[in-house]
Every structure is written in C-alpha cells, then in structure tokens.
Design a protein around this motif. Structure first.
Motif, PDB file in Angstrom:
ATOM      1  N   LEU A 166     -10.150   2.865  -2.782  1.00  0.00           N
ATOM      2  CA  LEU A 166      -8.912   3.585  -3.086  1.00  0.00           C
ATOM      3  C   LEU A 166      -8.393   3.159  -4.452  1.00  0.00           C
ATOM      4  O   LEU A 166      -8.699   2.068  -4.914  1.00  0.00           O
ATOM      5  CB  LEU A 166      -7.865   3.288  -2.014  1.00  0.00           C
ATOM      6  CG  LEU A 166      -8.215   3.820  -0.628  1.00  0.00           C
ATOM      7  CD1 LEU A 166      -7.311   3.203   0.414  1.00  0.00           C
ATOM      8  CD2 LEU A 166      -8.110   5.332  -0.600  1.00  0.00           C
ATOM      9  N   LEU A 212       0.831  -1.215   0.000  1.00  0.00           N
ATOM     10  CA  LEU A 212       0.000   0.000   0.000  1.00  0.00           C
ATOM     11  C   LEU A 212       0.862   1.260   0.000  1.00  0.00           C
ATOM     12  O   LEU A 212       0.351   2.370   0.125  1.00  0.00           O
ATOM     13  CB  LEU A 212      -0.905   0.024   1.242  1.00  0.00           C
ATOM     14  CG  LEU A 212      -1.930  -1.102   1.383  1.00  0.00           C
ATOM     15  CD1 LEU A 212      -2.560  -1.055   2.770  1.00  0.00           C
ATOM     16  CD2 LEU A 212      -3.008  -0.993   0.321  1.00  0.00           C
ATOM     17  N   LEU A 270       0.163   4.832  -1.346  1.00  0.00           N
ATOM     18  CA  LEU A 270      -0.862   5.706  -0.769  1.00  0.00           C
ATOM     19  C   LEU A 270      -0.207   6.635   0.258  1.00  0.00           C
ATOM     20  O   LEU A 270       0.876   6.341   0.759  1.00  0.00           O
ATOM     21  CB  LEU A 270      -1.939   4.866  -0.081  1.00  0.00           C
ATOM     22  CG  LEU A 270      -2.742   3.925  -0.976  1.00  0.00           C
ATOM     23  CD1 LEU A 270      -3.633   3.032  -0.132  1.00  0.00           C
ATOM     24  CD2 LEU A 270      -3.581   4.717  -1.964  1.00  0.00           C
ATOM     25  N   ARG A 282      -7.795  -2.404  -0.627  1.00  0.00           N
ATOM     26  CA  ARG A 282      -7.818  -1.179  -1.425  1.00  0.00           C
ATOM     27  C   ARG A 282      -9.135  -1.042  -2.183  1.00  0.00           C
ATOM     28  O   ARG A 282      -9.757   0.027  -2.186  1.00  0.00           O
ATOM     29  CB  ARG A 282      -6.674  -1.282  -2.420  1.00  0.00           C
ATOM     30  CG  ARG A 282      -6.060  -0.034  -2.904  1.00  0.00           C
ATOM     31  CD  ARG A 282      -5.147  -0.420  -4.037  1.00  0.00           C
ATOM     32  NE  ARG A 282      -3.788  -0.693  -3.633  1.00  0.00           N
ATOM     33  CZ  ARG A 282      -2.840   0.228  -3.628  1.00  0.00           C
ATOM     34  NH1 ARG A 282      -3.120   1.452  -3.972  1.00  0.00           N
ATOM     35  NH2 ARG A 282      -1.616  -0.071  -3.289  1.00  0.00           N
ATOM     36  N   ARG A 294      -2.965   0.203  -7.288  1.00  0.00           N
ATOM     37  CA  ARG A 294      -1.569   0.608  -7.240  1.00  0.00           C
ATOM     38  C   ARG A 294      -1.096   1.077  -8.611  1.00  0.00           C
ATOM     39  O   ARG A 294      -1.300   0.408  -9.612  1.00  0.00           O
ATOM     40  CB  ARG A 294      -0.698  -0.556  -6.797  1.00  0.00           C
ATOM     41  CG  ARG A 294       0.779  -0.214  -6.877  1.00  0.00           C
ATOM     42  CD  ARG A 294       1.579  -0.928  -5.867  1.00  0.00           C
ATOM     43  NE  ARG A 294       2.747  -0.138  -5.525  1.00  0.00           N
ATOM     44  CZ  ARG A 294       3.595  -0.498  -4.584  1.00  0.00           C
ATOM     45  NH1 ARG A 294       3.379  -1.573  -3.884  1.00  0.00           N
ATOM     46  NH2 ARG A 294       4.644   0.249  -4.323  1.00  0.00           N
TER      47      ARG A 294
END
Lengths: 113, 337
Positions: B68, B21, B24, B63, B71
C-alpha cells in the motif's frame, strides 16, 4: 549481508509455502515461519504480505469467531495461489542454483575478480 | 490455539496502528488490521518479555508489506483533496481488478503492451510538434523531423522504464499521457486524412473539385465564359437547325443556363426563357441547337417563370449567315501510306 533484506524478496513464496498445507491466521503463520528458521521475520511484514496475497487473489480469507477473546482471521491458499507458488518455486530453484554456482566458483582462487 | 487475553496496552497499540493507517480507505484498514488484537495477544502471551513496538513503525511495515502507498501528509484544500480521492479511487479500482482473475489477466496483458504505448505517445508528440510547423506527412514526418521522433521515443521509453525521472517528471508524464490519449483519435484522423498527400495536393484536389465537380450553374463554359447557345454549320458552311448534341458519354449537351429544371431564363431579367426542343417521343430536351427563346412571365401559382401563353419561339440570330466550307479531299487517304 542482511538476511532481512533477502527475506523481503522471498516472503511471498515463504508465506504461500506455509499456508499451502494448512490454513493459518496471522500470528500462526509468523510462528510457522520462525519455526522453519526465518527467525527475523517481522509480524507486521507477514500480516501485510498475507493481506497483499489475499488482495492479489492468491489466498482466501475467513473469520473465525472466538468465545473467549477477539476473532481470528484465517488465510488459506486457493488454485491461483498454488499456481503462483509453483511458479515461484521454479524461479527460486533456478535463482538459488545460479547464485550457488556463482558464489562457489567465485571463491575459487584466481577467479574472484 | 492459545487462549489469550487482550490487555489494555494491546488495545491502545492496535488503536495507534489504525490511526497511523487512517489515510487509507476504512475498508482497507479493517481488512488489514482484522484479527490484529488476537494475533498480538497470542504473540505476547508466548513471550512476556516482548515489548510492543512503535505503532507508527509497525503500521509502516504493515503498509509496505501489503504493497500500500506510504502515508501521505494530511493536506487541506480542494486540490489535495481531489488528489487524495483520485489516489483512493485508483487503489480501490486496483484492488477490484486484482480480485477478478479475468480482469486481472486483461490488465496483465495490457501491461505487456506498455512498450508499444511508449512508442505511440512519442510518435504522437513528435507528430503534434511537427504538425505545428506544418511538417507532418500523413502518418509520417518530413525529413529530419524523424530525428525528433527518435529522440522523443528514447525519452518516452526511458520514462516508461522509470529512468530519467527527476523532480516533476512523473507529473509531466501523467499530463503527457492524458494529452496523448485525448489527442490520439484526432491525430489519427488528421494523419489518415493527410496520408494521401500534403496540403498542396489537398488544395489542388479541392480546386479541381471546385471547377469540375461543383457546378454552380450547369452548362457549358468556354475559357470560363458561359456558353449559352450553340450554332452548328454543315460541311458546306451552311447554318443548321435542330442539331442534337451529346457529350462523349452520351449525355445531352446543355448550354449554360438552359437546364430543364428551374432556371431556364435566357435574358438577365428573365423576360425570355429557353425553349426546349421537342423529340418525337414527346420529351422536352435542351440539347437541340440552336436553342430558341420564348417570352416569359412570372407565374405566382407555379412560383417560377413560365412561357407566356401564345408566345412564339424565336431562334436567336446566328453569328454568321454562312461560314467557309470544310475541305474534303476526293480520295480518302490510306492510313498505311
């Protein structure tokens, strides 16, 4: 039909429903959902959903320290979350009624196109 | 609450998730994985047979559920760095807005207006293209250019609805939106300016302005030629002196170059200046015809040409000593006949 696909669309309302009565931490919510019959729910999906609902302002969050191990993050519903839940309940009721009618009638002989 | 121990495997797994992650914002990662170890420890204490999943797959699920962005490939370079920080900023702003109910409802309200914006940007694009070819008409367009506007509107709405989005279209929309926002006010101003007529009307109006309202040299003109003096004759055709003339609005009629303020030169070399008439009230006026002239000189103190002291006013010679009289019938005609 894959139940996990269906679950994706209703996970929000399911999570809201299980935290409505009592605040819960991540795995606690997972456990309650599984106990309610949603056995295929993924841990990460629930944690992500909790996080998103919190970001959307539907949940409150607080950390409870633990003496024995790592701290836990609890989530609780707030007024906005309740309003969201109420709305989604209605949407779900209407939707499920519609689907039930559709699926029931389409099983009638001659009507399945 | 089950008391559980965090095994090294769980610590390693949680580290793997956090690493996956890492693109982020740090705050987001912390919020997302806060309590992760405790949850995992509890889950695996309940079911010892469980195997830890792949941290990457777990992070992807987390995610996705948290809404969100997926990636992004770690790129180097200034441009992608800028793009990344732009994405981060957008995420942060989005989070801040969602946390504030008032802001969130404003944003929601604006979101409802998106279709209006789709139409506005289509009109803007059509207007700009039409204006390039000189076919804009105020807020509207000339004839078949409306067809272009309609086509643009269809494309714009389809794009807004997420349709017809091939490769590169999102970038095109982003650039188009920025251009539309920047062009909005100037185009509105130009459209409003043009809404009372086209280029021709504006040109005509400015021409009229130039002749009627822009008096470079106040005074009378006859077919473009300056009228510097006026000679009046009475009904009998006899030359008159000291005739006061006024316009239809009651303004004193001023001959060309006889303005009372500064430029009163009667001759090109300013050797003479116009001599104003004197009213009973003591006021000097230039609408008493024919105007006389008086010899003048430059006054350094006043920084202007002034009449020479002791010089006499000279009335220019009339063009005609006498002109034919005006025919006046003895009987006044009855207008009802």
């Amino acid at each position: 039909m894959d139940a996990t696909q269906l679950l994706k669309g209703v996970l929000d309302v399911a999570v809201l429903a299980v935290v409505e009565d009592e605040d819960g931490y991540g795995y606690d919510v997972v456990r309650r959902l599984r106990a309610a019959g949603l056995e295929e729910v993924g841990d990460a999906s629930v944690y992500g959903t909790l996080r998103r609902l919190y970001t959307a302002g539907a949940l409150t969050s607080y950390v409870v320290p633990s003496e024995e191990g790592p701290h836990r993050k609890y989530y609780g519903i707030n007024a906005q979350g309740r309003a969201m839940l109420e709305l989604q309940r209605k949407v779900w009721t209407e939707f499920s009624t519609t689907m039930n009618n559709l699926l029931t009638s389409s099983t009638q002989p001659g009507e399945a196109a | 609450m089950t008391t559980s121990t965090v095994t090294p495997e769980i610590v390693a797994f949680a580290q793997g998730v956090r690493a996956a992650l890492a693109d982020l914002p740090a705050e987001e990662v912390d919020d997302l994985t806060d309590g992760l170890e405790a949850d995992l420890a509890e889950a695996y204490a309940e079911d010892l047979q469980r195997e830890l999943p792949d941290p990457g797959a777990y992070a992807t699920e987390l995610r996705a559920a948290a809404g969100l962005p997926m990636r992004t490939k770690a790129k180097s370079g200034v441009l992608s760095g800028l793009a990344q920080s732009w994405t981060d900023t957008r995420t942060d702003v989005g989070v801040a807005i969602r946390r504030n109910p008032a802001l969130a409802s404003v944003v929601e309200f604006l979101g409802e207006l998106r279709p209006a914006w789709w139409i506005v940007r289509a009109w803007l694009a059509a207007w700009l293209v039409a204006a390039f070819f000189g076919n804009e008409r105020g807020y509207g367009l000339a004839g078949s250019w409306w067809l272009v506007a309609v086509v643009f509107a269809v494309i714009s709405v389809q794009w807004g609805r997420g349709r017809w989005q091939g490769k590169g279209v999102p970038a095109l929309i982003a650039i188009g939106n920025v251009v539309a926002v920047l062009a909005f006010l100037p185009v509105m101003a130009a459209a409003d300016d043009g809404s009372d007529g086209g280029d021709f009307d504006r040109g005509f109006a400015s021409g009229v302005d130039a002749t009627v309202n822009d008096p470079p040299q106040d005074g009378l003109l006859l077919r473009g030629q300056p009228v510097t003096n006026i000679f009046a004759y009475d009904a009998a055709g006899k030359a008159l002196r000291n005739v006061q003339l006024f316009t239809q609005e009651g303004k004193p009629l001023e001959a060309h170059g006889s303005r009372s303020d500064d430029n009163t030169c009667a001759a090109d070399d300013c050797s003479t200046v116009w001599q104003p008439g004197q009213l009973e009230t003591g006021q000097s006026v230039f609408n008493v015809f024919p105007l006389g002239t008086v010899a003048a000189e430059w006054d350094d103190e006043a920084q202007r040409t002034v009449p020479k002291q002791g010089a006499f006013s000279v009335v220019p010679k009339a063009p005609f000593l006498k002109v034919p009289g005006v025919f006046t019938p003895k009987k006044v005609a009855n207008s009802n006949d």
